[in-house]
Design a protein around this motif. Sequence first.
Motif, mmCIF file in Angstrom:
data_model
loop_
_atom_site.group_PDB
_atom_site.id
_atom_site.type_symbol
_atom_site.label_atom_id
_atom_site.label_comp_id
_atom_site.label_asym_id
_atom_site.label_seq_id
_atom_site.Cartn_x
_atom_site.Cartn_y
_atom_site.Cartn_z
ATOM 1 N N LEU A 31 18.583 -8.182 3.179
ATOM 2 C CA LEU A 31 19.192 -7.371 4.233
ATOM 3 C C LEU A 31 18.443 -7.398 5.560
ATOM 4 O O LEU A 31 19.045 -7.243 6.619
ATOM 5 N N ALA A 32 17.125 -7.561 5.488
ATOM 6 C CA ALA A 32 16.314 -7.468 6.711
ATOM 7 C C ALA A 32 15.052 -8.312 6.560
ATOM 8 O O ALA A 32 13.941 -7.794 6.477
ATOM 9 N N PRO A 33 15.189 -9.636 6.509
ATOM 10 C CA PRO A 33 14.037 -10.495 6.247
ATOM 11 C C PRO A 33 12.925 -10.390 7.280
ATOM 12 O O PRO A 33 11.782 -10.761 6.985
ATOM 13 N N ASP A 34 13.238 -9.878 8.468
ATOM 14 C CA ASP A 34 12.201 -9.734 9.499
ATOM 15 C C ASP A 34 11.486 -8.386 9.446
ATOM 16 O O ASP A 34 10.532 -8.160 10.194
ATOM 17 N N THR A 35 11.952 -7.488 8.579
ATOM 18 C CA THR A 35 11.316 -6.175 8.437
ATOM 19 C C THR A 35 10.112 -6.286 7.514
ATOM 20 O O THR A 35 10.216 -6.817 6.406
ATOM 21 N N LEU A 36 8.980 -5.789 7.976
ATOM 22 C CA LEU A 36 7.779 -5.756 7.146
ATOM 23 C C LEU A 36 7.882 -4.583 6.175
ATOM 24 O O LEU A 36 8.256 -3.478 6.569
ATOM 25 N N LEU A 37 7.559 -4.818 4.908
ATOM 26 C CA LEU A 37 7.642 -3.785 3.880
ATOM 27 C C LEU A 37 6.241 -3.292 3.540
ATOM 28 O O LEU A 37 5.385 -4.071 3.108
ATOM 29 N N GLN A 38 6.021 -1.989 3.737
ATOM 30 C CA GLN A 38 4.736 -1.365 3.431
ATOM 31 C C GLN A 38 4.924 -0.390 2.262
ATOM 32 O O GLN A 38 5.878 0.376 2.245
ATOM 33 N N ILE A 39 3.990 -0.442 1.316
ATOM 34 C CA ILE A 39 4.079 0.364 0.108
ATOM 35 C C ILE A 39 3.049 1.489 0.148
ATOM 36 O O ILE A 39 1.909 1.298 0.565
ATOM 37 N N ASN A 40 3.446 2.676 -0.329
ATOM 38 C CA ASN A 40 2.600 3.863 -0.340
ATOM 39 C C ASN A 40 2.792 4.596 -1.666
ATOM 40 O O ASN A 40 3.890 4.628 -2.202
ATOM 41 N N GLY A 41 1.705 5.182 -2.168
ATOM 42 C CA GLY A 41 1.797 5.994 -3.378
ATOM 43 C C GLY A 41 0.782 5.589 -4.426
ATOM 44 O O GLY A 41 0.845 4.477 -4.966
ATOM 45 N N ASP A 42 -0.207 6.452 -4.684
ATOM 46 C CA ASP A 42 -1.213 6.248 -5.737
ATOM 47 C C ASP A 42 -2.156 5.083 -5.474
ATOM 48 O O ASP A 42 -2.845 4.630 -6.396
ATOM 49 N N ILE A 43 -2.210 4.592 -4.266
ATOM 50 C CA ILE A 43 -3.120 3.484 -3.947
ATOM 51 C C ILE A 43 -4.406 4.095 -3.415
ATOM 52 O O ILE A 43 -4.418 4.721 -2.359
ATOM 53 N N MET A 44 -5.484 3.909 -4.145
ATOM 54 C CA MET A 44 -6.713 4.636 -3.862
ATOM 55 C C MET A 44 -7.686 3.882 -2.965
ATOM 56 O O MET A 44 -8.518 4.494 -2.289
ATOM 57 N N ASP A 45 -7.621 2.539 -2.966
ATOM 58 C CA ASP A 45 -8.582 1.795 -2.168
ATOM 59 C C ASP A 45 -8.081 0.380 -1.898
ATOM 60 O O ASP A 45 -7.001 -0.021 -2.370
ATOM 61 N N TYR A 46 -8.870 -0.355 -1.139
ATOM 62 C CA TYR A 46 -8.520 -1.723 -0.740
ATOM 63 C C TYR A 46 -8.285 -2.613 -1.961
ATOM 64 O O TYR A 46 -7.332 -3.404 -1.994
ATOM 65 N N GLN A 47 -9.134 -2.485 -2.970
ATOM 66 C CA GLN A 47 -9.037 -3.358 -4.142
ATOM 67 C C GLN A 47 -7.726 -3.125 -4.892
ATOM 68 O O GLN A 47 -7.066 -4.081 -5.308
ATOM 69 N N GLN A 48 -7.327 -1.870 -5.039
ATOM 70 C CA GLN A 48 -6.060 -1.594 -5.712
ATOM 71 C C GLN A 48 -4.894 -2.108 -4.867
ATOM 72 O O GLN A 48 -3.911 -2.622 -5.399
#
Length: 334
Positions: free
Chosen positions: A208-225
Amino acid sequence: MTQSEYWNRITNKAKSEDRPFFSLAPMEAVTGSVFRRVVAKACAPDVFYTEFTNALSITHPIAKKTTKGRLYIDPLENPKPIIQLWGNNKEDFAKAVAEVEKDGYEAIDLNMGCPDIAVIKNHSGSDLIRHFDTAQEVIDGARETDLPVTIKTRLGYSEVDEYKTWLPFLLKQQAPVLTVHLRTREEMSKVPAHYELIDEIVKMRDELAPDTLLQINGDIMDYQQGMQLYKEHPGVDGIMIGRGIFQNPFAFEKEPKEHSSEELLELLRYQLDLYDEFVAKGIPGHFAPLQRFFKIYVRGMKHAAEIRNDLMSTKTTDDARAIIDKIESNGYDN
């Protein structure tokens, strides 16, 4: 600068390092200028957000005075934060974005996921998930500016399956970034984030929107995760960390390492100093919200509960510094 140019500037470095871009989530009474600078000193993400701010209050003759503190950007902040706005009125957003552009903000994020009951009673935040028409008006109002306008939301209001209609609606807006907190409003943070849906959401975005960047949020505690999620789910562009910063102020470190009590206390002193500078500028500030940060710095220390209780009983930054002095002189071992 076009919307895509702004985000290209942010993401190019991440792409060159074969990683997603990382951001600190917008959090009420948390992500003001003082704490943003604390996190930047510890280890900065690629993107910062402000506390969420009512669009109406930006230009309201009385309410705008109360936004002065939450919208303050220190000259040393680089990059500048993205301002996150909430509300439900097209005209309010049109006026707000014109004002924040004059204030030097370079990008705007729309809050369509806040679960706070006061925001919902205002028919804003995650309540917009139930009202596509109002959400469209908010988006249209915010776009009466040349600044990039992105969106942060949840999967649904009551049911997880609401994402099947809600996210396509948002993706069709062709925003430069869509941030998805992988829970519903009703779930709050009571259940694990629905990582099992990431690949399907990536597929939606690609279609639907190949130029839209998808960012995920939720329960991510640090860079490694965050990196682990990125590797497990190709197509994710960004990782947002929220509550993880309360577990570890160094959450964005690429190479995790143990940090001494001395380092943590130094960071706390830095936050106290910045707070004093903030108040000295004549910007309204209250000591009580500062206390919510104390647990970050004493977690894991010997006598941590006692130290935290003593810090929570303080009334001024000098009181808090006296507690730090006591810790550093081994006063809690007596």
